[in-house]
Design an enzyme around this catalytic site. Sequence first.
Site, PDB file in Angstrom:
ATOM      1  N   ILE A   1       1.853  13.880   2.273  1.00  0.00           N
ATOM      2  CA  ILE A   1       0.462  14.162   1.905  1.00  0.00           C
ATOM      3  C   ILE A   1      -0.396  12.898   1.862  1.00  0.00           C
ATOM      4  CG2 ILE A   1       1.002  16.297   0.668  1.00  0.00           C
ATOM      5  CD1 ILE A   1       0.824  14.746  -1.950  1.00  0.00           C
ATOM      6  N   ASP A   2       0.246  11.743   1.972  1.00  0.00           N
ATOM      7  CA  ASP A   2      -0.489  10.475   1.963  1.00  0.00           C
ATOM      8  C   ASP A   2      -0.676   9.991   3.400  1.00  0.00           C
ATOM      9  OD1 ASP A   2      -1.532   7.993   1.557  1.00  0.00           O
ATOM     10  OD2 ASP A   2       0.166   7.208   0.419  1.00  0.00           O
ATOM     11  N   THR A   3      -1.915   9.837   3.815  1.00  0.00           N
ATOM     12  CA  THR A   3      -2.177   9.414   5.202  1.00  0.00           C
ATOM     13  C   THR A   3      -2.355   7.897   5.329  1.00  0.00           C
ATOM     14  OG1 THR A   3      -4.548   9.683   4.948  1.00  0.00           O
ATOM     15  CG2 THR A   3      -3.323  11.598   5.763  1.00  0.00           C
ATOM     16  N   SER A   4      -2.218   7.163   4.233  1.00  0.00           N
ATOM     17  CA  SER A   4      -2.488   5.710   4.276  1.00  0.00           C
ATOM     18  C   SER A   4      -1.681   4.982   5.349  1.00  0.00           C
ATOM     19  CB  SER A   4      -2.155   5.063   2.926  1.00  0.00           C
ATOM     20  OG  SER A   4      -2.779   5.725   1.871  1.00  0.00           O
TER      21      SER A   4
END
Lengths: 234, 449
Positions: free
Chosen positions: B359-362
């Site tokens: 869920i983290d696109t970093s």
Amino acid sequence: MNLTIQIAHLYGNIMNTYGDYGNIVALRYYAKMLGIVVNDKIVSLGDPLVADEYDFMLFGGGQDFEEKVLAPDFRQKASIMQEYIENGGPMLAVCGGYQMLGQYFVMSNGEKISGLGVLPHYTVNQANSRFIGNITIKNSQTQETYHGFENHQGRTFLGAGEQPLGEVISGHGNNGEDQSEGVIYQNVFGTYFHGPILTRNGNLAKRLLKIILNRKLPEKDWDTLVDPLPAENF
Amino acid sequence: MKLKTHLAIVAAKTSHFILKNILHRSATAFPGKIALKIDPNLLQNLNEKSTTILVTGTNGKTLTTALCAKIMRTAGFKVMTNSSGSNMIQGIVNTLIMQQSKNHNNQKSVAILEVDEANMAQVSAALKPEFIVLTNIFRDQMDRYGEIYTTYDKILAGIKKVPQATLIVNGDSPIFQRNKPQNRQIYYGFDLTNKNENRQAPSNTDGVLSPTDHSILHYRFLTYANLGAYYSVTDDFKRPPLNYAVTKINNLTPKESEFEIEHKPFRIEIGGLYNIYNALAAYALACELGIKPETVQRTFEQNQQIFGRQEAINIKDKELTIVLIKNPVGANAIIDLMLTEKDPFSLGVLLNANYADGIDTSWIWDADFEKLHQASIKKVIVGGERYRDIHVRLKMGGFPTQDIEPDLTKLVNHLSNVPTKKIYLAATYTAMLQLREQLAKSGYLKGGF
């Protein structure tokens, strides 16, 4: 314009887990619109830090193991950092980097590590839990809203003289209790935001760019130049 | 076999039949879930007769498992495997139930299973594998596990359940030397002996501190990410001696790789240096099982379908290659793969941030998209549910002109009109599934979704 912004990327070769390097990419992107070059250099374990050589510092997030390893090295640079910060040196400290500027932090396994001690905040842990998810905050002074993604085990509490970067609208922020997120002290911006913060919040990137340029070349009207730049905010 | 186990198997088979043949739905996990509800100890009871091999690590599990399965079939084994990549506990239960019934002769039987890192302790304790293959541990889905060391600890928890198991370990990956378990270890890696570069990994690489004195590791040579012939400059920590090694790289294209293992030539019908590691892991396992190198050689050359995640799809006169991306190391490997393309091409990137994608696109900011300026890219298209993030990533990476197409139907049309014959499209997991579904609907995917 023949101007170069020099960035010290503190421990960028070991504190590099969450895309925080993107903050440099974003600054470079906006600076380039003004014809200004951005150079970044890693200052890491065992490297000397000559603060005068830099216009900006980035200290990103990483893992507990690396954070613990670098702590003694960074503490040796405490007086240099203190002088840089008290002289208004601009800096973005994210997650582990933000924790490291403070008094101490407690790792997920309960071990307490001394920080740089330059800023009064401190960080405690939470048992078997992390704050993970999207976060939105608002800075009451500028009325700006910032979006990002937080992923941290530490819970940070601000001290005297520190202002939060914003109030939490949704998400957890510094500690999940007092609605604060991040810190502003002098020209130091601390945050738990990944995403990274300057890529998704062009308003903040421009604010930092103005601080950097006003300090570097104060005779120029940077506000007029930077304000109209088209910014990415999402 | 206990009554409860029987009931569980019947329930799973029934639901599998209904899902697959009546509802025409995917049946890779749900039947296993039902079966586990009925008999929580099902896994222990299922796998009494086979040799079991588990494959785990953040990247390369599916292909390594597929290659191992193929080699063992060629060598005459009866093979059970979760080839659909369904690697959580339900999927593994499902695999064993559905495939076990077919085994009624005296053929030597093996179960080769890819296992999600977080499921290792449970699966390993129940199945008691004879071998565990470790591919690598890169930053992956940090939103779930937080840190690479946490991921490693989850794998270690699985290894500790089976001290008698042999580990087939990527020797080029320094993390596997941390808190080393007592198991017998077999190492595979690259041994390009002519190189001595005395260098460090690129600054944006994870896991570069020596586990002994925490100094930054140096390398005689790096293959990619933090993999290579590492050593400490401050003490005697270094890569362990390799049991199986790639000794030479002869040719890399987006579609095939030619290399040598122990000076014998091998060819696989897939691009990407990282896939040579997968092939090498399979080779090492095969040798440990007593399979001849020639059998491995032959299997590699015969194969195309096993490389499903990178197959080329025709959209009218266009040749679309879909590649999965999910973390910076994987994305950088894909970027390197694209750089082996000689012809001009169009680039597509689809980003989703659902649970299965992470869920983290970093992480997209740690992938070196800037490197793609070395390729001859004629058009850039971005899409997916998080198209805005990938759009800004590429824009700030120096690709100002992009087509933004979050709508999948329009995207497929769009792809058929790009100015190049070749298209490389990198997508996160759920974005890839959505695209494949759309391609199937539009009739471009033979054999359906």
